[in-house]
Scaffold this active site. Structure first.
Site, PDB file in Angstrom:
ATOM      1  N   GLY B  81      25.859 -48.145  28.473  1.00 27.98           N
ATOM      2  CA  GLY B  81      26.359 -48.496  29.964  1.00 27.98           C
ATOM      3  C   GLY B  81      25.445 -49.610  30.285  1.00 27.98           C
ATOM      4  CB  THR B  82      21.890 -50.120  30.330  1.00 21.46           C
ATOM      5  OG1 THR B  82      21.653 -48.791  31.218  1.00 21.46           O
ATOM      6  CG2 THR B  82      20.982 -51.297  30.884  1.00 21.46           C
ATOM      7  CG  ASN B 161      24.464 -42.502  39.087  1.00 24.06           C
ATOM      8  OD1 ASN B 161      24.904 -43.369  39.888  1.00 24.06           O
ATOM      9  ND2 ASN B 161      23.197 -42.252  39.045  1.00 24.06           N
ATOM     10  CD  GLN B 189      27.504 -40.166  35.490  1.00 31.60           C
ATOM     11  OE1 GLN B 189      27.917 -39.101  35.373  1.00 31.60           O
ATOM     12  NE2 GLN B 189      26.191 -40.469  35.082  1.00 31.60           N
ATOM     13  CB  SER B 209      27.718 -44.857  28.782  1.00 28.94           C
ATOM     14  OG  SER B 209      26.677 -44.369  28.037  1.00 28.94           O
ATOM     15  CG  HIS B 211      24.518 -41.250  26.549  1.00 29.60           C
ATOM     16  ND1 HIS B 211      23.555 -40.693  27.427  1.00 29.60           N
ATOM     17  CD2 HIS B 211      24.449 -42.321  27.102  1.00 29.60           C
ATOM     18  CE1 HIS B 211      23.284 -41.321  28.376  1.00 29.60           C
ATOM     19  NE2 HIS B 211      23.577 -42.520  28.067  1.00 29.60           N
ATOM     20  CB  THR B 247      25.390 -55.766  12.255  1.00 30.74           C
ATOM     21  OG1 THR B 247      25.396 -56.981  11.645  1.00 30.74           O
ATOM     22  CG2 THR B 247      26.285 -54.778  11.306  1.00 30.74           C
ATOM     23  CB  CYS B 335       7.839 -35.231  43.835  1.00 31.21           C
ATOM     24  SG  CYS B 335       6.653 -35.386  45.034  1.00 31.21           S
TER      25      CYS B 335
HETATM   26  C1  LIG Z   1      26.705 -45.048  36.749  1.00 35.91           C
HETATM   27  C2  LIG Z   1      26.039 -45.230  35.531  1.00 35.91           C
HETATM   28  N1  LIG Z   1      25.843 -46.512  35.080  1.00 35.91           N
HETATM   29  C3  LIG Z   1      25.196 -46.936  34.023  1.00 35.91           C
HETATM   30  C4  LIG Z   1      24.384 -45.977  33.304  1.00 35.91           C
HETATM   31  C5  LIG Z   1      23.471 -46.448  32.142  1.00 35.91           C
HETATM   32  O1  LIG Z   1      24.204 -46.030  31.093  1.00 35.91           O
HETATM   33  P1  LIG Z   1      23.566 -46.035  29.432  1.00 35.91           P
HETATM   34  O2  LIG Z   1      22.617 -44.663  29.724  1.00 35.91           O
HETATM   35  O3  LIG Z   1      24.591 -45.752  28.584  1.00 35.91           O
HETATM   36  O4  LIG Z   1      22.702 -47.278  29.511  1.00 35.91           O
HETATM   37  C6  LIG Z   1      24.313 -44.783  33.617  1.00 35.91           C
HETATM   38  C7  LIG Z   1      23.503 -43.537  33.155  1.00 35.91           C
HETATM   39  O5  LIG Z   1      22.779 -42.891  33.707  1.00 35.91           O
HETATM   40  C8  LIG Z   1      25.030 -44.303  34.928  1.00 35.91           C
HETATM   41  O6  LIG Z   1      25.354 -42.861  35.517  1.00 35.91           O
HETATM   42 ZN   LIG Z   2       4.612 -34.774  44.830  1.00 31.26          ZN
END
Ligand SMILES: Cc1ncc(COP(=O)(O)O)c(C=O)c1O
Ligand SMILES: [Zn+2]
Lengths: 127, 394
Positions: B81-82, B161, B189, B209, B211, B247, B335
């Site tokens: 996703g990132t 998220n 999400q 994403s 996972h 690849t 925290c």
């Molecule tokens: C809304 C959202 N965007 C992007 C990501 C990032 O995805 P990835 O972990 O596949 O890089 C997340 C993961 O927590 C997410 O919740």
């Molecule tokens: Zn604390």
């Protein structure tokens, strides 16, 4: 994340509560950063006869509060003033690095409580 | 899956952090296995080994496309996703640099979007961060008002998220289309949880994403509408239509494809089942524990998503107690994040700091049963009252 000693103090905290009509009270932290600790003490013969804490915060905040009460109960006020945040963390066998700052302020709360006592009891603040 | 398993202490184990990640389903793992050693070819090779791998990747591409109503050629595989967010945002910004320098996003995006936008600001772009209401919802009117002659991209997430609110992306898509502005949606999400149709929603770019939907980690995709141009962010070979060199992660892509196929097939039933569990959990907690508030929209929310703030106590201390009872959850407290500030999302919603620190996110998934939910509801009240007895507040 936390060692067994920290977890023990977190799950079975010592000296939880608030001493009624305490001789001294000290509070540190603020809700913005997420940890607030309050310590109340009863002083007898220049010594900490009783000490209790209340804490809003994370595992480290609660464990350090518990530990500081255990460390200083029975000590003279001067001795208690020497107990630092670092010493509390060491007595717990260490804290995660990111917890060393805002979550490790229990000794500051204690020192404030002692200062509060001394301000209210200037005559016998030497001790 | 995990629902009825017990650890050695005899404590029930309940995983409630499916928005962080999900286990790989057995069917998905089964689909992936042949592509590690047996059919290990490079999809770019012309021989038999290469052709086998190519066929598997293209089969997966069709399955991913089908989940969101896209054509297979419109799917670009990434490392997650990132990377897909980066490709969408940086790729559009730099491609359209000569047309304008303004981007619109919201204050509740994932860091993959927010930090990418902040980086672009340092590189000379202008970014508008839209506010949200108390539910974390973006007002489409605010999007329209923010559009200028310089606007080249609107990037808004679908399912939030941290609090689970579903953003009005369809309405925003109409606005973007009317103004001729490229529209990117982070659907990490929501994909596989609620229906997505990129045509109906007027989406030009969409992030997924693997996972988060029972596929393997390190795989994702960017949907790129036919005709939408991007500047590639990783240059090299001509993989993925020249938009993402490197690849292909063949086993990962195959697993992602299978995960998408299963999600599509099971969505109608599974989303209903999760919604029932979600509402049972929300109701059970709000009814049995005083001074608790639901974060996010009460009904326009992801089917698996619960986020509740417990007044007077802090999130990490709740999580540690839950963990000792075999329950895995997360929190928006400072925290737990290692930073000094609690969740930017909860603050953007106007939550006071105390409530933001006291938030706990519980995200449900396939492995969770009604018994799991009832176990959580039975375990939470004593934890909360113990911590409240200890608290400075109240
Ligand atoms: C809304 C959202 N965007 C992007 C990501 C990032 O995805 P990835 O972990 O596949 O890089 C997340 C993961 O927590 C997410 O919740
Ligand atoms: Zn604390």
């Amino acid at each position: 994340m936390y060692n067994d000693k920290v977890m023990d103090h977190f799950m079975n905290p010592r000296n939880v509560g608030e001493i009624q009509d305490a001789d001294g009270a000290g509070q540190v932290g603020n809700p913005v950063c997420g940890d607030v600790m309050r310590i109340t003490i009863r002083v007898e013969d220049g010594k900490i006869a009783d000490i209790k804490f209340r804490t809003f915060g994370c595992g480290a905040a609660i464990a350090t509060s518990s530990m500081v009460t255990e460390l200083v109960k029975g000590l003279t006020l001067d001795e208690a003033m020497e107990v630092s945040n670092k010493a509390v963390a060491e007595a717990l066998g260490g804290l995660p690095a990111q917890k060393m700052h805002c979550s490790n302020l229990a000794a500051d709360a204690l020192h404030k409580a002692i200062e509060d006592y001394r301000a209210k009891h200037p005559a016998n603040s030497g001790a | 899956m995990t629902s009825d398993s017990e650890n050695k202490a005899g404590v029930r184990r309940v995983y409630l952090d499916h928005s962080a990640t999900t286990p790989v389903r057995a069917e998905v793992m089964g689909a992936m296995m042949p592509y590690f050693a047996g059919q290990f070819g490079n999809p770019s090779s012309i021989h038999r080994w290469g052709r086998e791998a190519r066929a598997a990747v293209e089969d997966a591409r069709a399955k991913v496309a089908s989940l969101i109503g896209a054509a297979p050629q419109e799917i670009i595989f990434t490392s997650g996703g990132t990377e897909a967010d980066n490709l969408a945002i940086r790729g559009t910004a730099w491609h359209k640099r000569s047309k304008g320098n303004h981007l619109i996003t919201s204050s509740v995006e994932h860091h993959a979007v927010l930090h990418t936008c902040e980086t672009l600001e340092k590189e000379g772009f202008k970014v508008t961060y839209l506010p949200v209401d108390k539910y974390g919802m973006i007002d489409p009117e605010d999007v329209e008002k923010a559009i200028t002659d310089e606007t080249i991209l609107i990037t808004i997430m679908h399912g939030q998220n941290e609090v689970g609110t579903i953003e009005p992306v369809r309405e925003i898509g109409q606005i973007a289309r009317r103004h001729g502005v490229t529209f990117h949606v982070d659907a990490v999400q929501s994909a596989g949880k609620i229906p997505i149709d990129v045509s109906d929603m007027n989406i030009d770019l969409l992030t997924m994403s693997s996972h988060k939907m029972y596929g393997p980690k390190g795989v994702g995709a960017l949907y790129v509408r036919k005709g939408v141009r991007l500047s590639p962010q990783a240059t090299g070979g001509s993989h993925e239509r020249g938009l993402r060199a490197g690849t292909e992660n063949v086993p990962g892509i195959v697993g992602f494809g299978e995960a998408c196929r299963l999600a599509k097939e099971e969505m109608p039933e599974e989303s209903l089942r999760l919604t029932r569990l979600r509402d049972r959990l929300i109701g059970g907690i709000l009814d049995s524990i005083p001074d608790t508030v639901l974060n996010g929209h009460p009904t326009i929310r992801l089917p698996h998503h619960v986020n509740i703030s417990f007044k007077f106590i802090e999130g990490e201390s709740i999580l540690l107690n839950l963990d000792l009872m075999g329950i895995g959850a997360s929190s928006g407290s400072a925290c737990t994040s290692g930073s000094l500030e609690p969740s930017h999302v909860l603050l953007a919603m106007g939550l006071p700091h105390e409530l933001a620190h006291g938030s706990v996110r519980m995200t449900l998934g396939k492995g969770n049963s009604e018994e799991d939910i009832d176990y959580v509801i039975s375990v939470l009240p004593p934890i909360v009252s113990k911590l409240r007895d200890m608290s400075v507040f109240r």
